[in-house]
Design an enzyme around this catalytic site. Structure first.
Site, PDB file in Angstrom:
ATOM      1  N   MET A 236      15.099 -26.180 -16.201  1.00 45.23           N
ATOM      2  CA  MET A 236      15.767 -24.925 -16.535  1.00 45.23           C
ATOM      3  C   MET A 236      15.353 -23.865 -15.526  1.00 45.23           C
ATOM      4  O   MET A 236      14.152 -23.732 -15.326  1.00 45.23           O
ATOM      5  CB  MET A 236      15.316 -24.513 -17.948  1.00 45.23           C
ATOM      6  CG  MET A 236      15.982 -23.303 -18.462  1.00 45.23           C
ATOM      7  SD  MET A 236      17.597 -23.699 -19.100  1.00 45.23           S
ATOM      8  CE  MET A 236      17.245 -23.811 -20.841  1.00 45.23           C
ATOM      9  N   PRO A 237      16.220 -23.133 -14.954  1.00 42.34           N
ATOM     10  CA  PRO A 237      17.673 -23.161 -15.082  1.00 42.34           C
ATOM     11  C   PRO A 237      18.333 -24.347 -14.381  1.00 42.34           C
ATOM     12  O   PRO A 237      17.713 -25.004 -13.547  1.00 42.34           O
ATOM     13  CB  PRO A 237      18.095 -21.844 -14.421  1.00 42.34           C
ATOM     14  CG  PRO A 237      17.039 -21.598 -13.421  1.00 42.34           C
ATOM     15  CD  PRO A 237      15.768 -22.108 -14.024  1.00 42.34           C
ATOM     16  N   TYR A 238      19.600 -24.587 -14.760  1.00 43.17           N
ATOM     17  CA  TYR A 238      20.414 -25.646 -14.191  1.00 43.17           C
ATOM     18  C   TYR A 238      21.581 -25.025 -13.430  1.00 43.17           C
ATOM     19  O   TYR A 238      22.330 -24.218 -13.974  1.00 43.17           O
ATOM     20  CB  TYR A 238      20.970 -26.552 -15.283  1.00 43.17           C
ATOM     21  CG  TYR A 238      19.872 -27.151 -16.110  1.00 43.17           C
ATOM     22  CD1 TYR A 238      19.074 -28.164 -15.583  1.00 43.17           C
ATOM     23  CD2 TYR A 238      19.591 -26.690 -17.384  1.00 43.17           C
ATOM     24  CE1 TYR A 238      18.032 -28.702 -16.319  1.00 43.17           C
ATOM     25  CE2 TYR A 238      18.546 -27.218 -18.128  1.00 43.17           C
ATOM     26  CZ  TYR A 238      17.766 -28.220 -17.589  1.00 43.17           C
ATOM     27  OH  TYR A 238      16.734 -28.737 -18.315  1.00 43.17           O
TER      28      TYR A 238
ATOM     29  N   PHE B 229      16.916 -26.809 -11.155  1.00 40.50           N
ATOM     30  CA  PHE B 229      17.608 -28.070 -10.907  1.00 40.50           C
ATOM     31  C   PHE B 229      19.001 -27.766 -10.387  1.00 40.50           C
ATOM     32  O   PHE B 229      19.700 -26.940 -10.962  1.00 40.50           O
ATOM     33  CB  PHE B 229      17.704 -28.884 -12.198  1.00 40.50           C
ATOM     34  CG  PHE B 229      16.361 -29.157 -12.812  1.00 40.50           C
ATOM     35  CD1 PHE B 229      15.614 -30.259 -12.406  1.00 40.50           C
ATOM     36  CD2 PHE B 229      15.819 -28.297 -13.765  1.00 40.50           C
ATOM     37  CE1 PHE B 229      14.362 -30.508 -12.956  1.00 40.50           C
ATOM     38  CE2 PHE B 229      14.563 -28.540 -14.314  1.00 40.50           C
ATOM     39  CZ  PHE B 229      13.828 -29.644 -13.912  1.00 40.50           C
TER      40      PHE B 229
ATOM     41  N   LYS C 257      23.157 -22.187 -15.761  1.00 42.27           N
ATOM     42  CA  LYS C 257      22.834 -22.287 -17.178  1.00 42.27           C
ATOM     43  C   LYS C 257      21.350 -21.932 -17.321  1.00 42.27           C
ATOM     44  O   LYS C 257      20.503 -22.565 -16.685  1.00 42.27           O
ATOM     45  CB  LYS C 257      23.072 -23.745 -17.618  1.00 42.27           C
ATOM     46  CG  LYS C 257      23.153 -23.976 -19.081  1.00 42.27           C
ATOM     47  CD  LYS C 257      23.349 -25.449 -19.406  1.00 42.27           C
ATOM     48  CE  LYS C 257      24.814 -25.810 -19.548  1.00 42.27           C
ATOM     49  NZ  LYS C 257      25.031 -27.021 -20.384  1.00 42.27           N
TER      50      LYS C 257
END
Lengths: 61, 61, 61, 61, 61, 61
Positions: free
Chosen positions: D1-3, D40, E7
């Site tokens: 996280m974050p993606y 990521f 995200k």
């Protein structure tokens, strides 16, 4: 904007995909009042080895 | 409905994927009370050239 | 990695979701040989006003 | 996280993708205060036969 | 095109998100040679009740 | 199957969404030869605070 994604089982022809993006763009444009040149469509082919229903991959049926 | 997507690093065997969709479907069906024939699973293989952690693609490590 | 997304109709309880992520994580971990602390699960509630089958939104049925 | 997911037209070189994930990871890490090893990045190549604007597939233009 | 989705866990300020989209757009534009006015960024907040690691929802930890 | 996702800026009325899913379902069904009761449509509203073009969030313009 808007962005439309169509995920479908592999095997449709180029001719079908051409008709698909044309008609879907028109349908979106007319109903939500977006200019067609602002409608983006993404097509995703799904392989039978990547899709399962009822716990079974489609290429095993 | 429900729809389950599993994104994983490439390299799993057909055997592993077969077991994966079977067990995941059972897990979803039991816990949220959905009939298994209504559980749809999508598998996505991620290539090492398309995935980065800490600013580095995995195929560069 | 792996990343699991479960999209389901709104209305499940916290208790059901808790059981869902626990069982799904176990199912994924066992079958594709991934350590459970590397299994990430995302839940998405779908409203009946955002989901259509056969050309009809579910909240219109 | 974050993606982070970057969907782009096919044809970028490995060199460009390497620079892309490095710079994007730095940009995300600095601005929302996330350690880079927790950022990521997923890259997705879009084929011209899978993408349409104004009702036309890009490989038909 | 390109399309970037970030995200992240809920709780970032408007100020952080403003900086995020500015820096990410610059990073993408420079590295893959896309004009910044063609870079689209989507932000998605993830609630702690919708995200699980190791079989546990984050709001249960 | 097929699965259609339409991501659009917030603010469309229920009436527009009702027409949207009806027309899109028909367009997909006719062109790729899928029975309408097998066409699933997901609508996603995008907030102006979650969407950026040219490095700027839409609610900042």
């Amino acid at each position: 904007m808007p962005y439309v994604t169509v995920k479908m089982l592999e095997g449709r022809t180029e001719e079908q995909k051409r008709a698909l993006v044309e008609k879907v763009t028109a349908a979106v444009s007319e109903t939500i009042d977006a200019p067609p040149e602002k409608v983006f469509v993404f097509l995703e082919d799904l392989k039978k080895s990547e899709y399962a229903v009822n716990g079974k991959l489609l290429n095993d049926e």
